[in-house]
Design a protein around this motif. Structure first.
Motif, PDB file in Angstrom:
ATOM      1  N   SER A 169      24.381  -9.832  11.866  1.00  0.00           N
ATOM      2  CA  SER A 169      22.947 -10.004  12.111  1.00  0.00           C
ATOM      3  C   SER A 169      22.246 -10.758  10.994  1.00  0.00           C
ATOM      4  O   SER A 169      21.128 -11.236  11.170  1.00  0.00           O
ATOM      5  N   GLY A 170      22.896 -10.867   9.825  1.00  0.00           N
ATOM      6  CA  GLY A 170      22.263 -11.513   8.682  1.00  0.00           C
ATOM      7  C   GLY A 170      21.329 -10.597   7.916  1.00  0.00           C
ATOM      8  O   GLY A 170      20.673 -11.016   6.965  1.00  0.00           O
ATOM      9  N   LEU A 171      21.278  -9.315   8.302  1.00  0.00           N
ATOM     10  CA  LEU A 171      20.390  -8.360   7.648  1.00  0.00           C
ATOM     11  C   LEU A 171      20.945  -7.957   6.281  1.00  0.00           C
ATOM     12  O   LEU A 171      22.071  -7.469   6.180  1.00  0.00           O
ATOM     13  N   ASN A 172      20.156  -8.175   5.224  1.00  0.00           N
ATOM     14  CA  ASN A 172      20.522  -7.739   3.879  1.00  0.00           C
ATOM     15  C   ASN A 172      19.560  -6.628   3.475  1.00  0.00           C
ATOM     16  O   ASN A 172      18.383  -6.870   3.239  1.00  0.00           O
ATOM     17  N   ARG A 173      20.055  -5.416   3.417  1.00  0.00           N
ATOM     18  CA  ARG A 173      19.212  -4.256   3.154  1.00  0.00           C
ATOM     19  C   ARG A 173      18.912  -4.181   1.657  1.00  0.00           C
ATOM     20  O   ARG A 173      19.833  -4.113   0.848  1.00  0.00           O
ATOM     21  N   VAL A 174      17.644  -4.177   1.289  1.00  0.00           N
ATOM     22  CA  VAL A 174      17.217  -4.116  -0.102  1.00  0.00           C
ATOM     23  C   VAL A 174      16.295  -2.927  -0.295  1.00  0.00           C
ATOM     24  O   VAL A 174      15.696  -2.429   0.659  1.00  0.00           O
ATOM     25  N   VAL A 175      16.196  -2.453  -1.532  1.00  0.00           N
ATOM     26  CA  VAL A 175      15.330  -1.324  -1.870  1.00  0.00           C
ATOM     27  C   VAL A 175      14.213  -1.845  -2.764  1.00  0.00           C
ATOM     28  O   VAL A 175      14.473  -2.572  -3.733  1.00  0.00           O
ATOM     29  N   THR A 176      12.976  -1.483  -2.452  1.00  0.00           N
ATOM     30  CA  THR A 176      11.824  -1.944  -3.230  1.00  0.00           C
ATOM     31  C   THR A 176      11.005  -0.754  -3.703  1.00  0.00           C
ATOM     32  O   THR A 176      10.838   0.233  -2.969  1.00  0.00           O
ATOM     33  N   SER A 177      10.507  -0.842  -4.906  1.00  0.00           N
ATOM     34  CA  SER A 177       9.730   0.246  -5.489  1.00  0.00           C
ATOM     35  C   SER A 177       8.373   0.394  -4.810  1.00  0.00           C
ATOM     36  O   SER A 177       7.909  -0.504  -4.117  1.00  0.00           O
ATOM     37  N   TRP A 178       7.751   1.562  -5.005  1.00  0.00           N
ATOM     38  CA  TRP A 178       6.346   1.720  -4.640  1.00  0.00           C
ATOM     39  C   TRP A 178       5.502   0.924  -5.630  1.00  0.00           C
ATOM     40  O   TRP A 178       5.942   0.617  -6.746  1.00  0.00           O
ATOM     41  N   LYS A 179       4.258   0.616  -5.235  1.00  0.00           N
ATOM     42  CA  LYS A 179       3.343  -0.045  -6.163  1.00  0.00           C
ATOM     43  C   LYS A 179       2.932   0.890  -7.288  1.00  0.00           C
ATOM     44  O   LYS A 179       2.760   0.480  -8.436  1.00  0.00           O
TER      45      LYS A 179
END
Length: 841
Positions: A169-179
């Motif tokens: 699918s081309g999906l690259n799962r990334v994790v991002t911090s809260w602001k």
């Protein structure tokens, strides 16, 4: 008594947090989740509902631990779209999407955005005991999900989540911090998997790398010594044709553990201690100065265990680039080869560094079919190889797999325990100095006869030779003293002179010292990208002007002819839709081109990125298509000479501050004179998915070759998909897919979903029609760029019916592997699908 009071207070706080709440099992079209309701997983481990973080009245929908007394949110739906009332509903709509909206449907705050339209009402959402919120069709296999929250992490990785790339699918799962602690919006810290050279995990602050895990060793990441397989985790790393993912599983399901990227820029592994009623840190990064990405610069190694001394040192065979900065404990400029180093001669060997995080894998190559012995031989045979390591230390004695490094080695550090062995290439003299040397290849007779007498010639002789060499080199490279470009060229066999560039070319010749200063010694921080012909760096001149420096790799396929080509062409071309060449630098083996700096980089970074694609509305995309057409029209007909680009693709269209397109990279361009309009070559170079059939298979190229590439580009801009990565049962690429839809009068369904419904259908259909005309199989059927420009500008023009496009039902297998990279032998390539036919470039 104290425990009873705590339980009472906890019950009251939960009651206040979820006033008048009810618990349901699933969310359906007829059974939505309202503010106050809670969706609880079957084992009661997780709950989903509405919540407000501390110090704010904003409302969000999220998932938290149900059995943990301290509220711990692990996933948020409407991260960037909070609401302040309690009238919102989370429900499954008639299209099969999970939607967060006002009761009266007046506003949608969040949706799963599944593109396939569903005609039945059998879809349901359920919260699993893993913490995964899944959407499925009750009428089919309930284990097949049309959407799941695990594919869209917030700031937390839970056990069982697949972290990384789904190749299909081309999906690259990334994790991002809260602001911030009270704002779950997408913050500035990003934790993601990258695949250049070999798989690594990076922690970013905005666009800046701040920490790296190192390579996968078979036991774990080389930069995370705490990661062992015999503790509470069962870690699985999968790299196959379907996916490249990392999965953490907890051996004991009663233990709650999570990995979080927090708003302060730290990756943490936390475990819940029920007895203490708190989360306890198991591991975190970055935690010391040596964890800082590239802390000691290129060819440097960081050791935090040095007592009272500078933590940075140089790899064996290297010395500080700036001894003065080193003395002041600033290692950012890194190291360079020692002055007297004589690499790639008889007697080369390797010095072992034990327990290290190996250098950044971006300049590495991986061959898992070789063992450690074969890996050393492979590195010794290639003069550009600067080090090697085992690809999997969990294998038999000696390790399995082979990693070799080429170019600058950065971000190496040592550990007191953990890491792996890394072998640095050194010459015979350096090898003899290191008592911890690891020499696999016997020293040759040449070294015994020549090398040993030189070493034993005496300290005074060595000092005299070193001083003499330093003095000569310092005189040649003295900063601020202009070097003669013409003389430098004359000293190179097979080079060209300023006359070869062209007497009427108004282009500036930059001194090497100017380029080095502007790019901060080609700092990795200033690196904009890397391709088969070399790397591109951002720079800033003393007058404040920003520049982009294309530093051609010495091992790249772009040699003297391509360099002269690009300088000659771009210097003579003046058009607002062509990138502007400011000058060039040529010194010894260094060939550099200096362009205007375009802050928005390539078109591909927008249209193929799900987040940035929304920044290009249809009006802007239509303007970009127009701009590219005008640029090609100028090259084909309006410039003094007819020029065929031969490598037009999304990454070679740069965007300026206002997102105006500029065609770049003329290294493969061809000049035609007089009435010439077609040529044939045995040296076919281009990018799979953009080359016309007559060029790819017969070496024939003309202006119609560029027209074909333009047609592909138009379809990609409209759809947001790459031509060579779109596969369906009946269509091997985007062209075939669009052609099928065109014949069914469904062409508008190909439009990028990020545009929603905000586009001019008539303009889109016009562009699709033009795109299909441009990719017809026969070159004679394709329009010229003059005709294309007229079609795009005059909406009332009746366009001809297109014939069948090229490359619909077949892949380009004419003796070429479509997955191969450039035959240049460089570390990277202009595109990981760039190919060469018959002759390497």
């Amino acid at each position: 008594m104290y425990q009873q009071r705590c339980n009472i207070l906890l019950s009251i706080s939960m009651f206040l947090f979820f006033p008048f709440s009810t618990s349901i099992d699933t969310i359906t079209l007829t059974q939505p989740l309202q503010d106050g309701d809670i969706l609880v997983s079957n084992g009661e481990t997780f709950a989903l509902g509405f919540f407000s973080p501390a110090n704010t009245t904003n409302r969000y929908v999220g998932i938290w631990y149900n059995k943990v007394s301290e509220q711990t949110v692990v996933w948020v739906a409407n991260r960037n779209n909070p609401f302040t009332n309690t009238s919102c509903i989370l429900s499954v709509d008639r299209t099969g999407n999970l939607v967060l909206h006002e009761k009266d449907h007046s506003f949608v705050y969040w949706s799963t955005n599944i593109s396939e339209v569903v005609t039945n009402n059998a879809f349901s959402a359920r919260l699993l005991d893993s913490g995964n919120l899944v959407l499925f069709d009750q009428g089919v296999n309930k284990d097949v999900y049309s959407w799941q929250s695990f594919d869209h992490p917030s700031n937390t990785l839970l056990p069982g989540m697949r972290f990384g790339l789904d190749r299909k699918s081309g999906l690259n799962r990334v994790v991002t911090s809260w602001k911030s602690s009270d704002n779950p919006g997408i913050g500035e810290f990003i934790y993601k998997m990258e695949f250049v050279g070999s798989t690594q995990l990076f922690l970013y602050k905005g666009m800046t790398r701040i920490w790296r895990t190192g390579s996968w060793t078979g036991h774990g990441w080389s930069g995370v010594p705490e990661m062992t397989l015999n503790y509470i985790f069962n870690v699985s790393y999968v790299n196959n044709n379907d996916e490249v993912v990392l999965v953490y599983l907890i051996r004991n399901s009663s233990i709650f553990s999570r990995l979080v990227v927090n708003e302060s820029g730290t990756v943490q592994r936390l475990t819940w201690h029920e007895s203490d009623k708190k989360w306890v840190g198991f591991w975190s990064a970055p935690k010391d100065q040596c964890d800082g990405y590239n802390h000691c610069g290129m060819f440097g190694v960081c050791d935090p265990y040095k007592s009272g001394t500078f933590e940075c040192s140089c790899l064996p065979g290297y010395e500080p680039q700036s001894p003065q900065d080193w003395f002041l404990r600033d290692g950012s400029k890194g190291c360079k080869s020692k002055m007297e180093t004589r690499m790639c001669e008889a007697g080369d060997g390797f010095v072992e560094l034990a327990r290290v995080k190996v250098p950044d894998m971006s300049t590495a190559r991986v061959n898992m079919s070789l063992g450690l012995e074969g890996c050393e031989e492979l590195c010794l045979r290639n003069c550009t190889c600067v080090g090697y390591a085992s690809g999997d230390i969990s294998k038999d004695v000696g390790g399995g797999g082979c990693i070799t490094w080429y170019g600058d080695m950065i971000d190496t550090r040592t550990f007191s325990d953990g890491g792996q062995s890394f072998y640095v290439r050194v010459d015979a003299v350096e090898l003899a100095k290191n008592t911890s040397k690891r020499l696999k290849r016997p020293i040759s007779n040449r070294f015994l006869v020549i090398g040993m007498p030189l070493i034993g010639a005496g300290l005074l002789l060595c000092i005299f030779i070193c001083c003499y060499i330093r003095k000569k080199k310092a005189k040649r490279n003295e900063v601020g003293v202009p070097f003669s470009f013409t003389n430098s060229l004359k000293s190179l066999e097979g080079s060209f002179t300023d006359t070869d560039i062209g007497e009427n070319v108004d282009v500036h010749v930059f001194e090497l010292s100017t380029i080095v200063a502007a790019t901060d010694h080609f700092s990795y921080i200033n690196k904009l990208g890397e391709g088969g012909f070399g790397s591109v760096y951002k720079g800033k001149l003393l007058n404040g002007q920003e520049i982009a420096v294309k530093r051609l790799s010495q091992s790249s396929g772009q040699g003297m002819q391509e360099f002269k080509n690009e300088v000659t062409l771009i210097a003579k071309l003046q058009h607002r839709n062509l990138v502007r060449l400011l000058g060039y630098c040529f010194h010894k083996n260094e060939k550099m081109l200096v362009y205007e700096y375009l802050p928005n980089k390539g078109l591909d970074s927008f249209i193929f990125d799900q987040e940035k694609a929304s920044l290009l509305d249809w009006k802007k995309r239509f303007q970009i298509i127009h701009g590219i057409a005008r640029g090609l029209l100028y090259l084909h007909y309006d410039s003094r000479l007819r020029i065929i680009h031969r490598d037009l693709k999304a990454s070679n269209v740069l965007l300026d501050t206002n997102l105006n397109p500029k065609i770049s990279d003329f290294g493969m361009a061809k000049i035609f004179g007089g009435d010439e309009d077609e040529a044939k070559t045995r040296r076919v170079v281009g990018t799979y998915g953009y080359m016309s059939p007559e060029y790819a298979m017969e070496g024939l190229f003309s202006v119609k070759s560029d027209v074909f590439s333009f047609g592909i580009l138009v379809l990609e801009i409209i759809s947001g998909r790459k031509n060579n990565s779109y596969y369906q049962e009946n269509s091997v690429n985007l062209i075939g897919h669009v052609w099928d839809l065109w014949k069914q009068d469904k062409a508008l369904t190909v439009v990028d979903s990020s545009l929603g419904d905000s586009f001019d259908a008539r303009e889109v259909l016009l562009c699709i029609h033009v795109g299909i005309l441009c990719v017809q199989e026969m070159a004679s059927d394709r329009p010229t760029m003059t005709e294309v420009a007229s079609m795009l500008s005059n909406h009332e023009t009746m366009l001809p019916s297109p014939n069948q496009p090229a490359f619909i039902f077949r892949q380009m297998n004419h003796g070429v592997d479509s997955r191969s990279v450039s035959a240049s032998g460089g570390v990277g390539s202009v595109c990981n699908e760039t190919i060469t036919i018959l002759h390497p470039r």
